[in-house]
Design a protein around this motif. Structure first.
Motif, PDB file in Angstrom:
ATOM      1  N   VAL A 193       0.457  -1.314   0.220  1.00 22.62           N
ATOM      2  CA  VAL A 193      -0.516  -0.088  -0.299  1.00 22.62           C
ATOM      3  C   VAL A 193       0.533   1.295  -0.388  1.00 22.62           C
ATOM      4  CG1 VAL A 193      -2.296  -1.448   1.050  1.00 22.62           C
ATOM      5  CG2 VAL A 193       0.258   0.021   2.574  1.00 22.62           C
ATOM      6  N   HIS A 194       2.224   1.642   0.601  1.00 21.92           N
ATOM      7  CA  HIS A 194       3.129   2.683   0.443  1.00 21.92           C
ATOM      8  C   HIS A 194       3.604   2.511  -1.273  1.00 21.92           C
ATOM      9  CE1 HIS A 194       1.923   2.761   4.654  1.00 21.92           C
ATOM     10  NE2 HIS A 194       2.702   2.271   5.093  1.00 21.92           N
ATOM     11  N   ALA A 195       3.348   1.606  -1.984  1.00 23.57           N
ATOM     12  CA  ALA A 195       4.088   2.262  -3.191  1.00 23.57           C
ATOM     13  C   ALA A 195       3.791   3.304  -3.668  1.00 23.57           C
ATOM     14  CB  ALA A 195       3.805   0.619  -3.720  1.00 23.57           C
ATOM     15  N   ASP A 196       2.741   3.128  -4.079  1.00 20.73           N
ATOM     16  CA  ASP A 196       2.779   4.648  -4.210  1.00 20.73           C
ATOM     17  C   ASP A 196       3.295   6.007  -3.942  1.00 20.73           C
ATOM     18  OD1 ASP A 196       1.017   3.721  -6.292  1.00 20.73           O
ATOM     19  OD2 ASP A 196      -0.740   4.329  -5.672  1.00 20.73           O
ATOM     20  N   ASP A 197       3.490   5.841  -2.605  1.00 23.68           N
ATOM     21  CA  ASP A 197       3.730   7.113  -2.094  1.00 23.68           C
ATOM     22  C   ASP A 197       5.846   6.896  -2.132  1.00 23.68           C
ATOM     23  OD1 ASP A 197       2.248   7.862  -0.653  1.00 23.68           O
ATOM     24  OD2 ASP A 197       2.015   5.503   0.866  1.00 23.68           O
ATOM     25  N   ALA A 207      -9.612  -3.487   8.229  1.00 25.68           N
ATOM     26  CA  ALA A 207     -10.211  -4.845   8.600  1.00 25.68           C
ATOM     27  C   ALA A 207     -11.460  -4.095   8.293  1.00 25.68           C
ATOM     28  CB  ALA A 207      -9.685  -5.321   9.633  1.00 25.68           C
ATOM     29  N   ILE A 208     -11.931  -3.618   9.454  1.00 27.31           N
ATOM     30  CA  ILE A 208     -13.009  -3.661   9.401  1.00 27.31           C
ATOM     31  C   ILE A 208     -13.522  -2.270   8.897  1.00 27.31           C
ATOM     32  CG2 ILE A 208     -13.594  -4.278  12.358  1.00 27.31           C
ATOM     33  CD1 ILE A 208     -12.676  -1.310  12.847  1.00 27.31           C
ATOM     34  N   ALA A 209     -12.813  -1.412   8.703  1.00 30.10           N
ATOM     35  CA  ALA A 209     -13.741  -0.387   7.210  1.00 30.10           C
ATOM     36  C   ALA A 209     -13.095  -0.955   6.162  1.00 30.10           C
ATOM     37  CB  ALA A 209     -12.738   0.869   7.179  1.00 30.10           C
ATOM     38  N   ASN A 210     -12.839  -1.665   5.614  1.00 26.74           N
ATOM     39  CA  ASN A 210     -12.420  -2.560   4.498  1.00 26.74           C
ATOM     40  C   ASN A 210     -11.483  -2.185   3.726  1.00 26.74           C
ATOM     41  OD1 ASN A 210     -13.763  -4.989   5.648  1.00 26.74           O
ATOM     42  ND2 ASN A 210     -15.551  -3.738   4.845  1.00 26.74           N
ATOM     43  N   TRP A 211     -10.932  -1.300   4.492  1.00 25.92           N
ATOM     44  CA  TRP A 211      -9.994  -0.032   3.009  1.00 25.92           C
ATOM     45  C   TRP A 211      -8.260  -0.915   2.367  1.00 25.92           C
ATOM     46  CZ3 TRP A 211      -5.399   1.498   5.032  1.00 25.92           C
ATOM     47  CH2 TRP A 211      -4.828   1.977   5.922  1.00 25.92           C
ATOM     48  N   LEU A 212      -8.331  -2.186   3.344  1.00 19.63           N
ATOM     49  CA  LEU A 212      -6.865  -2.499   3.208  1.00 19.63           C
ATOM     50  C   LEU A 212      -7.186  -3.619   1.995  1.00 19.63           C
ATOM     51  CD1 LEU A 212      -5.519  -3.806   6.815  1.00 19.63           C
ATOM     52  CD2 LEU A 212      -4.640  -1.865   4.942  1.00 19.63           C
TER      53      LEU A 212
END
Length: 332
Positions: free
Chosen positions: A12-16, A156-161
């Motif tokens: 997830v940090h690749a773009d950063d 996990a609970i907000a489903n953004w990963l």
């Protein structure tokens, strides 16, 4: 000008990292490789560079000086060793590798290749954490007895990963392996050599990996470190507490403030003003580029990467085996 290839957009940090490189006048991205060709091709098109589906072919290119590794953790050893063998400088997302044995292979390849290596430990660049290091090193609150660091979010609970972050075979673990890396490397940096570790993990959402986790570490200096992380905490604030024989240091809260209270007269009790904190260090990508172009120092390299994996390997062994794990057999 350092010519960089981005190896995978998996993390997830690749773009950063790509954005940081593109903002740096000393580096440029010239190519992308990805274990998922479709994803890699899309990314290369977005950046406006070549996509190369064959990793060995890409690493053999003479117009590439360095690589940024964002592959699944399970691929780190293979990819990093290959890059080092081709003489490419290496920046990698944490964790360095799932096991100490793999880290040793990486270390040997990097040293033999005589290339620059940096692992991403961004929280070691933050002013408040640099102040914590000073507090510990100068014994401003005496000898340290306990450290607690919390780093958690609601992925996990907000489903953004992404779904693959719950694949243990790819990631090497769940919340502790990913987000828990930050308090793990901070605790090792602040307290020194670990002696043993005990873990309690569970999956609140019943996903295949842990999303709620705590590890307790005993250090050689008899301090105890408590590392807390998870993907199931909404509005969780980063929190660092250090308790010593002569006082306490607290960092965090809604305003991310720094508080110290010490029986030492030269320290006293107060909220620490921001202008009292050390200056932030360059971010990891910036340190890596400066090391390649100017020979400057990298704060977190091979040894620090191995130390983090040692903690992670011990933490997961404790959870899987249901017992306290001694570090006497790891990183020796």
């Amino acid at each position: 000008m350092i010519r960089v290839a981005m190896l995978s957009r998996w993390h997830v940090h690749a773009d950063d990292y790509a954005k940081q490189i593109m903002k740096n006048d000393e580096a440029e991205i010239v190519a992308v490789w990805d274990e998922d060709s479709k994803r890699g091709k899309r990314w290369a098109d977005e950046i406006g560079v070549d996509f190369e589906p064959d990793l060995e072919k890409l690493l053999s290119r003479t117009d590439i000086d360095a690589v940024v590794v964002n592959t699944p953790t399970s691929m780190h050893r293979e990819v990093i060793v290959s890059a080092a063998n081709k003489g490419k400088h290496i920046f990698t997302e944490k964790v360095m590798a799932p096991t100490v044995k793999e880290c040793i292979e990486i270390k040997d390849a990097v040293e033999n290749g005589k290339v620059k290596f940096c692992i991403s430990f961004p929280q070691r660049t933050f002013p408040a954490n640099l102040f914590a290091k000073r507090v510990v090193s100068e014994k401003l609150i005496g000898d340290i007895t306990l450290l607690r660091i919390r780093n958690a979010h609601n992925g996990a609970i907000a489903n953004w990963l992404p779904d693959y972050f719950y694949n243990a075979a790819l990631c090497g673990g769940g919340a502790m392996m990913d987000l828990g890396a930050h308090p793990m490397y901070l605790s090792r940096w602040l307290l020194g050599e670990p002696v043993s570790i005990s873990s309690v993990f569970n999956s609140f959402t019943e996903k295949p990996v842990e999303d709620n986790a705590v590890s307790v570490i005993e250090f050689k200096n008899k301090a105890i470190g408590i590392v807390e992380t998870g993907f199931v905490s909404t509005n969780s604030m980063p929190w660092l507490e250090i308790y010593g024989t002569q006082g306490v240091l607290i960092i965090g809260g809604p305003e991310d403030r720094v508080y110290i209270s010490s029986t030492r007269e030269d320290v006293g009790t107060r909220w620490v003003d921001k202008d009292e904190l050390p200056k932030a260090l360059p971010m990891p990508i910036e340190q890596w580029i400066a090391a390649i172009t100017k020979g400057e120092h990298i704060e977190f390299g091979l040894n620090e990467g191995m130390e983090l994996t040692q903690l992670m390997e011990g933490a997961y062994a404790s959870f899987n085996e249901g017992r306290k794990i001694s570090f006497s057999t790891l990183l020796r």
